[in-house]
Each structure stands twice: as C-alpha cells, then as structure tokens.
Scaffold this motif. Structure first.
Motif, mmCIF file in Angstrom:
data_model
loop_
_atom_site.group_PDB
_atom_site.id
_atom_site.type_symbol
_atom_site.label_atom_id
_atom_site.label_comp_id
_atom_site.label_asym_id
_atom_site.label_seq_id
_atom_site.Cartn_x
_atom_site.Cartn_y
_atom_site.Cartn_z
ATOM 1 N N LEU A 100 7.889 22.586 -14.162
ATOM 2 C CA LEU A 100 8.681 23.887 -13.316
ATOM 3 C C LEU A 100 8.635 24.418 -12.524
ATOM 4 N N THR A 103 11.179 23.202 -10.278
ATOM 5 C CA THR A 103 12.587 23.644 -10.374
ATOM 6 C C THR A 103 12.839 24.918 -9.906
ATOM 7 N N THR A 105 14.787 27.777 -11.439
ATOM 8 C CA THR A 105 15.462 28.148 -12.292
ATOM 9 C C THR A 105 15.011 29.895 -12.436
ATOM 10 N N THR A 117 12.125 28.443 -7.222
ATOM 11 C CA THR A 117 10.709 28.255 -7.849
ATOM 12 C C THR A 117 10.462 29.700 -8.457
#
Length: 198
Positions: A100, A103, A105, A117
């Motif tokens: 995460l 990534t 998001t 991110t």
C-alpha cells in the motif's frame, strides 16, 4: 477523492461546485454530476440552497487499535486449518499491506484512476500545510509592519514625545526661575529706591 471540502450551490438554473480551501470552481451545470471527486451525488436542491460536503473531518477520530496480540494478525492468505492455499507462512496479506505504501490509491483523476500513494499524499499534505503556515506568518509580519508604520505616522502628528516634553518642562522651569529672580531683584531695587526717597 481529494482531501478537501466542497460547496454545492443551486441558483435555480445551474449547480456550482466550489472547492472551499482555494475557492476554485470545479463544476457548473444544469444537473449535478452522478459522481464527483469519488463522491456519488444524489438528490436536488431548491433555488438559493447550498450544501457543504466535508468527506474527511472525522476520519482521524475513527482510528483505533483493534488487535493487541500480533499472533492474531492474519498475515497468511490461506486458512491454516484447511488444505487450500500455500500454508500459514506465505505472508500474502502482509505483503499486500506493505505494498500500500507504493500503490496509487488516492486522488482520483477525472476518469476515476487513483494518482497518488499514501506516501505522496502525505508529503503533499505536509508541503501544502507548510506553505499555508509560511504564508500566514508572512502576512502577519507584513500586517504588523503596516500597523507600526501607521502608529508612527499618527504619533508624528498627534502623539506625545516624552523626551521632548521633559526637555520643554525643564526649559519652562528655568525660564520661570529666571523670571522669579528678576522679580526679586526688581523688588529689592524698588525697596532701595523708596528707602533713598525717604
């Protein structure tokens, strides 16, 4: 979704969506868009109504620790009691959690694709906060300088300079003492003249 608050206004013919922290108008149209900045908008407004949407104000207060025993963390994807999966030591969930950090998001663009991110979003928020704090500090310094300048200008016309007033008082006191001495001498001379005349 952008970490910002929005104002939705309806003037009777058009809806206007404005981002509150910078006043930028993001949408104007006869109907509300179905989705906006990751939010789903439904309903209608009456003419002259406005709605403020704050998607993030209580998020920090909802965070809490759910587990205190690290053995209770489901790091593996597979159920260790079943025969499926790669077993209790595969760490698939932990790897997904750690990914995460890199990534994207957050901050969906117009097509709904995330562009940031957690790390870049945090850095951006801190940088923006620092910029705003610096701007406020600069404006406060400029305002204080302006107030000081206005007070100095006012004092130059109507203010009292204590040093100047003290010097004037000493000058007036010395003039009064000199005048008093002159009157004493004049009185003495007058008395002498009267004494001679007798």
């Amino acid at each position: 979704m952008q970490p910002a608050s929005f104002e939705i206004r309806y003037d009777g013919s058009n809806y206007t969506i404005t981002r509150l922290h910078d006043g930028q108008s993001l949408y104007t149209g006869a109907t509300l868009p179905a989705t906006f900045q990751g939010l789903t908008l439904t309903g209608t407004l009456n003419a002259g109504e406005r709605v403020v949407v704050r998607p993030f104000p209580a998020q920090g207060g909802t965070l809490a620790v759910a587990l205190t025993d690290p053995r209770a963390v489901a790091a593996a994807q597979a159920d260790p009691t079943s025969a499926t999966g790669s077993g209790p030591a595969d760490n698939v969930n932990m790897l997904a959690l750690s990914s995460l950090q890199t990534t994207k998001t957050l901050y969906a663009d117009a097509s709904g694709i995330p562009t940031a991110t957690f790390q870049t979003a945090w850095a951006s928020a801190v940088a923006e906060l620092g910029t705003l704090a610096r701007s406020v500090k600069t404006e406060a310094t400029a305002s204080k300088a302006l107030v000081d300048q206005v007070q100095a200008t006012r004092d130059s016309y109507a203010g009292v300079n204590l040093d100047e007033e003290a010097a004037n008082l000493i000058q007036f006191q010395q003039a009064y003492q000199a005048a008093s001495k002159t009157m004493q001498i004049a009185q003495k001379l007058f008395d002498e003249v009267l004494a001679i005349a007798q």
